[in-house]
Design a protein around this motif. Structure first.
Motif, PDB file in Angstrom:
ATOM      1  N   GLN A 138       0.826  -1.202   0.000  1.00  0.00           N
ATOM      2  CA  GLN A 138       0.000   0.000   0.000  1.00  0.00           C
ATOM      3  C   GLN A 138       0.864   1.256   0.000  1.00  0.00           C
ATOM      4  OE1 GLN A 138      -3.532   0.036  -0.187  1.00  0.00           O
ATOM      5  NE2 GLN A 138      -2.991   2.137  -0.724  1.00  0.00           N
TER       6      GLN A 138
ATOM      7  N   VAL B 191       2.031   1.844  -3.505  1.00  0.00           N
ATOM      8  CA  VAL B 191       0.939   2.363  -4.331  1.00  0.00           C
ATOM      9  C   VAL B 191       0.730   3.853  -4.077  1.00  0.00           C
ATOM     10  CG1 VAL B 191      -1.555   2.266  -4.737  1.00  0.00           C
ATOM     11  CG2 VAL B 191      -0.236   0.151  -4.543  1.00  0.00           C
ATOM     12  N   ASP B 192       0.622   4.244  -2.809  1.00  0.00           N
ATOM     13  CA  ASP B 192       0.391   5.652  -2.462  1.00  0.00           C
ATOM     14  C   ASP B 192       1.566   6.529  -2.886  1.00  0.00           C
ATOM     15  OD1 ASP B 192      -2.032   4.994  -1.380  1.00  0.00           O
ATOM     16  OD2 ASP B 192      -1.357   4.988   0.701  1.00  0.00           O
TER      17      ASP B 192
ATOM     18  N   PHE C 157      -0.723   3.443 -13.422  1.00  0.00           N
ATOM     19  CA  PHE C 157      -1.829   2.485 -13.283  1.00  0.00           C
ATOM     20  C   PHE C 157      -1.536   1.192 -14.053  1.00  0.00           C
ATOM     21  CE2 PHE C 157      -4.932   6.307 -12.806  1.00  0.00           C
ATOM     22  CZ  PHE C 157      -4.534   6.459 -11.489  1.00  0.00           C
TER      23      PHE C 157
ATOM     24  N   PHE D 262      -7.777   3.280 -14.279  1.00  0.00           N
ATOM     25  CA  PHE D 262      -8.023   3.381 -12.836  1.00  0.00           C
ATOM     26  C   PHE D 262      -9.184   2.478 -12.423  1.00  0.00           C
ATOM     27  CE2 PHE D 262     -10.168   5.264  -9.148  1.00  0.00           C
ATOM     28  CZ  PHE D 262      -9.123   5.262  -8.243  1.00  0.00           C
ATOM     29  N   ASN D 263     -10.223   2.467 -13.226  1.00  0.00           N
ATOM     30  CA  ASN D 263     -11.394   1.638 -12.907  1.00  0.00           C
ATOM     31  C   ASN D 263     -11.095   0.148 -13.001  1.00  0.00           C
ATOM     32  OD1 ASN D 263     -13.163   3.773 -12.374  1.00  0.00           O
ATOM     33  ND2 ASN D 263     -13.705   3.998 -14.533  1.00  0.00           N
TER      34      ASN D 263
ATOM     35  N   ILE E 123      -8.216  -1.294 -12.004  1.00  0.00           N
ATOM     36  CA  ILE E 123      -7.316  -1.756 -10.942  1.00  0.00           C
ATOM     37  C   ILE E 123      -8.135  -2.536  -9.916  1.00  0.00           C
ATOM     38  CG2 ILE E 123      -5.761  -1.075  -9.069  1.00  0.00           C
ATOM     39  CD1 ILE E 123      -5.035   1.385 -10.683  1.00  0.00           C
ATOM     40  N   ARG E 124      -7.820  -3.812  -9.754  1.00  0.00           N
ATOM     41  CA  ARG E 124      -8.574  -4.667  -8.830  1.00  0.00           C
ATOM     42  C   ARG E 124      -7.787  -4.978  -7.564  1.00  0.00           C
ATOM     43  NH1 ARG E 124      -9.559  -6.931 -13.916  1.00  0.00           N
ATOM     44  NH2 ARG E 124     -11.740  -6.776 -14.601  1.00  0.00           N
TER      45      ARG E 124
ATOM     46  N   ASP F 235      -4.438  -3.435  -5.035  1.00  0.00           N
ATOM     47  CA  ASP F 235      -4.285  -2.322  -4.096  1.00  0.00           C
ATOM     48  C   ASP F 235      -4.492  -0.986  -4.802  1.00  0.00           C
ATOM     49  OD1 ASP F 235      -3.217  -4.030  -1.820  1.00  0.00           O
ATOM     50  OD2 ASP F 235      -1.734  -4.448  -3.373  1.00  0.00           O
ATOM     51  N   ARG F 236      -5.500  -0.260  -4.368  1.00  0.00           N
ATOM     52  CA  ARG F 236      -5.749   1.064  -4.929  1.00  0.00           C
ATOM     53  C   ARG F 236      -5.164   2.134  -4.012  1.00  0.00           C
ATOM     54  NH1 ARG F 236     -11.541   2.033  -7.852  1.00  0.00           N
ATOM     55  NH2 ARG F 236     -11.327   0.451  -9.490  1.00  0.00           N
TER      56      ARG F 236
ATOM     57  N   SER G 275      -4.895   5.008  -1.413  1.00  0.00           N
ATOM     58  CA  SER G 275      -5.798   5.399  -0.327  1.00  0.00           C
ATOM     59  C   SER G 275      -6.253   6.842  -0.534  1.00  0.00           C
ATOM     60  CB  SER G 275      -5.084   5.261   1.019  1.00  0.00           C
ATOM     61  OG  SER G 275      -3.948   6.106   1.079  1.00  0.00           O
TER      62      SER G 275
END
Length: 415
Positions: free
Chosen positions: A70, A73-74, A132, A190-191, A193-194, A196-197, A199
């Motif tokens: 995470q 990702v962030d 992405f 973006f939609n 991504i299944r 870790d998105r 935060s």
């Protein structure tokens, strides 16, 4: 194969714009080419970030640490936004003096700034798509980024054609088509991504230190590459607008030569990062042999076809004889350099996959700024070989980087 097809489709965006503006004038071709060379520097930064993100995220997936994933990702999204906003502001505020510095004058100056201000101003969209896409590829999904590139191409081609030929917006119309297509592509990825998105409070999170540590040399390697290209471009534009336009046409056509290599390099980073995380050194060597061989086989076939059809392909873009001859020169040397280009780029990806981004940076900086530029200036300018002399320098640079990186990687694996 999806990664290779995706790179093919990404190349088609630039080719579509170049092809459409040839219907306007050679000045428009030169303007779009000049702007795209500058935008390619921006893109290089995002490719560097995306490469390191894919490498780090892949290793975190192997380790199974959710918190560290995470954070990657962030941090990746935060870094992408910072770079994108900075480059966008630079393009809008300083775009005109930048294109003037690189040789744009008269109509080329005006048209270059229009294209750079819009496409470069919205470059954050390309950054978001790259990041992405890296998340998706790390999860083994290379099809979704491929479909995104397909959609972008279709939208860009249709919208740009409408803006240019129906509303008569000229070069600005090509830029508008690219921007709208990238907006749609960013939303789509973006939609999809299944895993870790990012935060909701990603902006407040402390940036991952390893991401920063690896991104700087990786970005330096890409920047050195593009800076060398820009210096060479300044040399080529001194040979005349028709030679410069022909060089731009040749480079647009020969993008297809490199399509397999860029796709395989993307795969190499992810797969070697996985194997390195599992300490499977033998698998790393096996993947390298396969990716280089597969790249070469596809590049030789594509490059050979383009070489045989170099004259009629160049005529699709222009009827200017000097521009056609210059385009054919680019296509010939692009074919001759295939083996060295493939080797240098695959070994660069391999080093980035194992977390060593510094050595490729050193090799590229020396190769581009010393070997390529020095040889190009000496042969092209002082010895009067013109465009052919410049491309001999390109060939020698890729030979140097391939041999150097191959030797160093074998040594690193043995250690």
């Amino acid at each position: 194969m999806p990664a290779i097809i995706e790179n093919f489709l990404q190349m088609m965006v630039g080719l579509s714009d170049t092809f459409l503006v040839t219907r306007i004038s050679l000045s428009a071709v030169a303007a779009v080419s000049l702007s795209n060379n500058i935008i390619a520097v921006y893109q290089a930064l995002f490719i560097a970030v995306g490469t390191i993100v894919a490498s780090l995220y892949s290793r975190k997936l192997v380790s199974g640490n959710v918190k560290e994933r995470q954070q990657i990702v962030d941090s990746s999204l935060k870094l992408t936004l910072l770079i994108g906003l900075s480059l966008g502001l630079l393009s809008i505020v300083l775009g005109r003096p930048i294109v003037h510095f690189f040789g744009a004058r008269g109509d080329v100056l005006k048209l270059s700034y229009e294209y750079l201000a819009l496409v470069g101003g919205g470059i954050i969209l390309l950054g978001l798509m790259t990041t992405f896409g890296s998340f998706l590829r790390a999860h083994g999904d290379s099809k979704t980024p491929m479909f995104a590139s397909l959609f972008i191409n279709l939208f860009n081609l249709v919208l740009s054609a409408v803006f240019i030929f129906v509303f008569h917006f000229g070069v600005l119309g090509a830029a508008m088509g690219t921007i709208i297509a990238r907006i749609l592509g960013s939303i789509y990825l973006f939609n999809k991504i299944r895993g870790d998105r990012p935060s909701r409070k990603f902006w407040r999170q402390k940036m991952d230190s390893e991401l920063i540590k690896l991104t700087f040399p990786a970005a330096g390697e890409r920047l050195a590459m593009r800076l060398g290209d820009l210096i060479i471009m300044m040399l080529v534009i001194s040979f005349g607008e028709d030679v410069f336009a022909g060089n731009a046409i040749g480079e647009s056509i020969t993008q297809f030569n490199y399509m397999p290599m860029f796709g395989m390099a993307t795969v190499t980073v992810v797969m070697i990062a996985h194997e390195y995380g599992g300490k499977n050194i033998e698998n790393i060597q096996r993947y390298l042999r396969k990716t280089i061989m597969m790249s070469l086989l596809m590049m030789v076939v594509i490059g050979g076809i383009l070489l045989l059809l170099s004259h009629p392909l160049s005529q699709l873009f222009t009827s200017d004889l000097i521009a056609i001859k210059s385009s054919q020169t680019v296509i010939l040397f692009s074919f001759l350099a295939i083996y060295f280009v493939a080797g240098a780029n695959i070994y660069t990806a391999a080093f980035q996959g194992i977390g060593n981004a510094k050595l490729p940076f050193y090799a590229t900086a020396i190769g581009m700024l010393v070997v390529r530029t020095g040889t190009g200036v000496c042969l092209g300018y002082f010895l009067g070989l013109g465009l052919a002399g410049v491309w001999i320098g390109v060939l020698i640079d890729n030979l140097f980087r391939y041999l150097f990186l191959k030797y160093k990687f074998k040594k690193a694996c043995h250690n």
